[in-house]
Design an enzyme around this catalytic site. Structure first.
Site, mmCIF file in Angstrom:
data_model
loop_
_atom_site.group_PDB
_atom_site.id
_atom_site.type_symbol
_atom_site.label_atom_id
_atom_site.label_comp_id
_atom_site.label_asym_id
_atom_site.label_seq_id
_atom_site.Cartn_x
_atom_site.Cartn_y
_atom_site.Cartn_z
ATOM 1 N N VAL A 155 3.807 38.730 40.594
ATOM 2 C CA VAL A 155 2.728 38.576 41.571
ATOM 3 C C VAL A 155 2.075 37.209 41.401
ATOM 4 C CG1 VAL A 155 0.584 39.556 42.478
ATOM 5 C CG2 VAL A 155 2.301 41.060 41.440
ATOM 6 N N GLY A 185 0.072 30.533 36.133
ATOM 7 C CA GLY A 185 -0.835 31.677 36.002
ATOM 8 C C GLY A 185 -0.633 32.786 37.003
ATOM 9 N N SER A 186 -0.491 34.006 36.547
ATOM 10 C CA SER A 186 -0.312 35.133 37.449
ATOM 11 C C SER A 186 -0.243 36.430 36.656
ATOM 12 C CB SER A 186 0.951 34.956 38.283
ATOM 13 O OG SER A 186 0.998 35.919 39.284
ATOM 14 N N ARG A 187 0.510 37.421 37.211
ATOM 15 C CA ARG A 187 0.673 38.688 36.504
ATOM 16 C C ARG A 187 2.000 39.314 36.914
ATOM 17 N NH1 ARG A 187 -3.458 42.898 39.612
ATOM 18 N NH2 ARG A 187 -1.841 44.438 40.015
#
Length: 217
Positions: A155, A185-187
């Site tokens: 994501v 940066g994320s998940r």
């Protein structure tokens, strides 16, 4: 060791930093300012290098365990209704990555890739409740003899402007193997069977390819 997704950016950054340091030395006479600007450029280079690092991980190949697909912190453990592929209830475990984490995505289990799809979308902050459904993302499903099907979703976040997914349908996934990269940066969300035995807790820090997220005998 650096990830291949960073080679071009690292080279460009290195050239710019070297050029910047030479320009600073040539055009600026104030010593403290020259030092400050040079150190700033050096710190920027170090940040780029650490972001694209790709440390070797020692994954213990086991069909009854699912390992974390990324480095970061566990921010979600909850029962949800997964409606893109399964249309049933699953346990969602989400790992948030800060810009300082390793951003390589790794296969959580071994098996055959049965689904792989890219979805364009928004760039809400990665911890937003709707990020998993509204942000730019990729969805991959791997069939495993113990877990059945496991879905993981890269994501994008507010800073992540490019998701790289190597998984293709019919590929043979190797647990801990490189399956993609998310820039800046994320998940990653992991959707597991309801009867999976979750081995992590909220706010726990995990390591991609090594930390065990769940077991299913």
């Amino acid at each position: 060791m650096f990830h291949k997704e960073g080679y071009k950016i690292i080279v460009i950054t290195l050239v710019l930093v070297i050029g910047g340091v030479l320009a600073i030395d040539w055009f600026i006479d104030i010593e403290w300012l020259k030092l400050l600007l040079s150190v700033t450029l050096l710190v920027f280079l170090i940040l780029i290098l650490q972001f694209f690092r790709n440390p070797k991980r020692h994954t213990k190949l086991e069909n009854h365990t699912a390992v974390s697909p990324v480095d970061g912190k566990v921010v979600v453990i909850e029962e949800v209704f997964e409606k893109e592929v399964f249309n049933d209830k699953r346990i969602q475990v989400s790992v948030f990555m800060s810009p300082l984490n390793v951003h390589v995505t790794r296969y959580p289990i071994s098996g055959k890739v049965s689904y792989s799809k890219y979805h364009p979308g928004k760039y809400l902050v990665a911890w937003h409740p709707k990020a998993s459904e509204e942000n730019e993302r990729t969805t991959v499903v791997v069939d495993n003899k113990n877990f059945g099907q496991i879905l993981y979703r890269q994501v994008a976040g507010a800073l992540a402007k490019r998701i790289v997914n190597y998984a293709k349908v019919e590929d043979q996934a190797i647990q801990g193997g490189d399956s993609g990269f998310i820039k800046f940066g994320s998940r990653v969300d992991l959707f597991l069977p309801i009867d999976a035995d979750i081995k992590v807790e909220l706010n726990q820090k995990v390591k991609g390819g090594e930390s065990i997220i769940a077991e299913k005998v």
